[in-house]
Design a protein around this motif. Structure first.
Motif, PDB file in Angstrom:
ATOM      1  N   PRO A  22     -23.296  15.567  52.330  1.00 19.33           N
ATOM      2  CA  PRO A  22     -22.731  16.839  51.531  1.00 19.33           C
ATOM      3  C   PRO A  22     -23.817  18.127  50.732  1.00 19.33           C
ATOM      4  CG  PRO A  22     -22.906  14.361  50.565  1.00 19.33           C
ATOM      5  CD  PRO A  22     -23.775  14.636  51.119  1.00 19.33           C
ATOM      6  N   ASP A  23     -22.814  18.899  50.476  1.00 13.38           N
ATOM      7  CA  ASP A  23     -23.056  20.461  50.271  1.00 13.38           C
ATOM      8  C   ASP A  23     -22.416  20.260  48.628  1.00 13.38           C
ATOM      9  OD1 ASP A  23     -23.440  22.347  48.794  1.00 13.38           O
ATOM     10  OD2 ASP A  23     -23.310  23.661  50.320  1.00 13.38           O
ATOM     11  N   LEU A  24     -22.956  19.161  47.383  1.00 14.86           N
ATOM     12  CA  LEU A  24     -22.118  18.603  46.152  1.00 14.86           C
ATOM     13  C   LEU A  24     -21.798  20.240  45.401  1.00 14.86           C
ATOM     14  CD1 LEU A  24     -24.537  15.398  45.216  1.00 14.86           C
ATOM     15  CD2 LEU A  24     -21.546  15.652  46.401  1.00 14.86           C
ATOM     16  N   SER A  25     -23.204  21.179  45.704  1.00 14.64           N
ATOM     17  CA  SER A  25     -22.188  22.542  45.203  1.00 14.64           C
ATOM     18  C   SER A  25     -20.922  22.622  45.581  1.00 14.64           C
ATOM     19  CB  SER A  25     -22.492  23.406  45.074  1.00 14.64           C
ATOM     20  OG  SER A  25     -22.973  23.968  46.904  1.00 14.64           O
ATOM     21  N   GLN A  26     -20.470  22.668  46.311  1.00 17.69           N
ATOM     22  CA  GLN A  26     -18.998  22.935  47.076  1.00 17.69           C
ATOM     23  C   GLN A  26     -18.083  21.331  46.895  1.00 17.69           C
ATOM     24  OE1 GLN A  26     -17.711  25.393  48.008  1.00 17.69           O
ATOM     25  NE2 GLN A  26     -20.214  26.460  47.818  1.00 17.69           N
ATOM     26  N   LEU A  27     -17.989  20.474  46.029  1.00 18.26           N
ATOM     27  CA  LEU A  27     -17.509  19.720  45.759  1.00 18.26           C
ATOM     28  C   LEU A  27     -16.139  19.703  45.228  1.00 18.26           C
ATOM     29  CD1 LEU A  27     -17.801  15.944  45.479  1.00 18.26           C
ATOM     30  CD2 LEU A  27     -18.226  16.188  43.334  1.00 18.26           C
ATOM     31  N   PHE A  28     -14.721  19.302  45.904  1.00 19.38           N
ATOM     32  CA  PHE A  28     -13.827  19.889  45.265  1.00 19.38           C
ATOM     33  C   PHE A  28     -12.994  18.759  44.348  1.00 19.38           C
ATOM     34  CE2 PHE A  28     -12.184  24.105  46.795  1.00 19.38           C
ATOM     35  CZ  PHE A  28     -13.491  24.369  47.083  1.00 19.38           C
ATOM     36  N   VAL A  29     -12.904  17.592  45.328  1.00 20.67           N
ATOM     37  CA  VAL A  29     -12.161  16.597  44.523  1.00 20.67           C
ATOM     38  C   VAL A  29     -13.143  15.209  44.545  1.00 20.67           C
ATOM     39  CG1 VAL A  29      -9.913  17.204  44.229  1.00 20.67           C
ATOM     40  CG2 VAL A  29     -10.600  15.769  46.195  1.00 20.67           C
ATOM     41  N   MET A  30     -12.627  14.533  43.495  1.00 20.35           N
ATOM     42  CA  MET A  30     -12.824  12.810  43.483  1.00 20.35           C
ATOM     43  C   MET A  30     -13.042  11.784  42.635  1.00 20.35           C
ATOM     44  SD  MET A  30     -17.482  11.713  42.499  1.00 20.35           S
ATOM     45  CE  MET A  30     -18.022  10.570  42.534  1.00 20.35           C
TER      46      MET A  30
END
Lengths: 271, 180
Positions: free
Chosen positions: A258-266
């Protein structure tokens, strides 16, 4: 001319009896003026006829005399009325025919009237047919709309069954800092381990990009499936074990990491 | 006739032109049975003959002005009206409709020479009883059915001259045989 041979030939009897042909009649009428013997023979034959025929008389029924006298008193035109008489002329022969031009004029008028009426009826027919086709189309549209709604409704009912099932675990994934508007929910079946994703609110993915769900297992992200064009509860992969779920925006088709800079929800799994 | 006055033909014509009932009564009493014999000889049907007789009297009554004594006897004139009116009836549609089974060919089958019941002939037709068969046919067709000599020649397939000669001979024989 041999007068005696002519007199004895039988032509005079034929003439008197009325069975001589036209030529014989004309000849005899001419000859009896020229030859007195022939005229006398004709008179003699007529006398023979008037004396002979009464021997072949047939009695007449008495009422006939009164009947015939009554007939004689009627006007000439109705003499034959009611009796089985010889038709003097073909029926209708004397009927006054309507002048041909009146008949023709009447025909033209009738034809024009008929044509006008046909045009009027054709107009009405065309209009009614168009209206009918419009209604038919509308009905088809309504039916197909109805089918769409039925499909949607049944999908929603299925989703509802899944979401409310007792073995289903709900994992709410709120937006991370800076993406607070975003929200998604994972429904995880604890018995068969199937994962369903419900997108509550995510920005539309840009062209060439796609949202990817990750499962965090022992601190490592594992691919849990790509978010396809899915409006309701979207079935994704089967995940055996997970501490948390997250969604990142990745290139189309997904990424191994995963590209963590593009994390939206968690969201963490509540155990 | 019993005690009643008798008129000459000339007197009778004068009476008829006055169109009195007395004239009709005399005419009917003296001529109706004889005219009926002529009509029945051709028609052989009492009911139809009654209608024809009435028509014959109507014609005599209305056409008496046209009678010309110079051309022949009153009796011959009335006889011809009776015969032609009867033939016209034979040729009429009404007659043909009511006697449909009498087609042209069947008429031949009913010629007197092939009939067995001569005794039942009506009126003037009895006159031909004494003739031999080939004459009888010709008189039947020409006199009683009104066919022309040309038509008879075609029907019997014999030459026109033979038809003419035989008819004349048959009539001469009739006149000689039937004498009062």
């Amino acid at each position: 001319m041999d007068i005696q041979a002519y007199i004895q030939s039988g032509v005079i009897e034929s003439y008197v009896l009325g069975i001589a042909n036209e030529q014989e009649v004309a000849e005899l009428q001419r000859l009896q003026h020229e030859y007195p013997d022939i005229a006398a023979a004709v008179a003699k034959c007529e006398a023979w006829l008037s004396q002979t025929l009464p021997s072949f008389a047939e009695p007449v029924a008495p009422p006939d005399k009164e009947k015939i006298w009554a007939a004689l008193q009627e006007p000439a035109a109705v003499i034959n009325k009611g009796a089985r008489e010889i038709p003097m002329q073909p029926a209708g022969a004397k009927r006054v025919a309507m002048p041909a031009r009146y008949v023709a004029a009447a025909s033209v008028v009738l034809l024009l009237a008929s044509a006008a009426f046909n045009i009027y009826l054709y107009g009405k027919y065309t209009k009614a047919n168009q209206e009918y086709l419009g209604l038919l189309n509308e009905r088809t549209n309504l039916l197909s709309d109805n089918k769409i709604y039925q499909t949607k409704l049944s999908t929603l009912q299925e989703n509802m069954q899944l979401m409310t099932a007792p073995e289903m675990l709900k994992v709410t994934m709120p937006g991370i800092a800076g993406k607070e508007q975003s929200l998604a929910t994972v429904y995880w079946n604890t018995s068969n381990k199937k994962v369903y994703l419900m997108v509550n609110n995510l920005p539309a993915a840009p062209a060439g990009k796609q949202y990817q769900l990750w499962a965090l297992v022992d601190g490592k992200p594992i691919d849990a499936g790509m978010l396809e064009d899915c409006k309701n509860l979207c079935p994704l992969k089967t995940i055996e074990r997970a501490e948390a779920f997250a969604i990142t925006l990745e290139k189309e088709g997904g990424s191994p990491i995963p590209d963590l800079s593009q994390l939206f929800v968690m969201g963490k799994v509540q155990s | 006739m019993k005690g009643a006055p008798t008129y000459t033909e000339q007197e009778l014509v004068g009476l008829l032109k006055q169109r009195t009932q007395k004239a009709f009564s005399y005419l009917y009493d003296h001529y109706a049975p004889t005219l009926n014999g002529i009509i029945l000889g051709i028609i052989q049907d009492h009911e139809v003959a009654g209608d024809v007789l009435q028509e014959v009297f109507v014609k005599i009554w209305r056409q008496i002005e046209q009678y010309d004594a110079a051309k022949g006897r009153l009796f011959t004139w009335m006889y011809n009206i009776a015969r032609t009116t009867s033939i016209d009836m034979l040729r009429s549609r009404d007659w043909k409709n009511s006697h449909r089974n009498h087609s042209l060919t069947e008429d031949h089958a009913e010629l007197p020479d092939r009939r067995t019941n001569y005794g039942e002939e009506l009126g003037l037709r009895r006159i031909i009883q004494t003739l031999k068969d080939d004459h009888k046919i010709l008189v039947e067709l020409s006199y009683f059915q009104g066919y022309t000599q040309e038509e008879i020649a075609g029907m019997l397939n014999i030459p026109l001259g033979t038809v003419k000669t035989r008819i004349r001979a048959a009539i001469v024989l009739l006149r000689q045989q039937v004498k009062l």
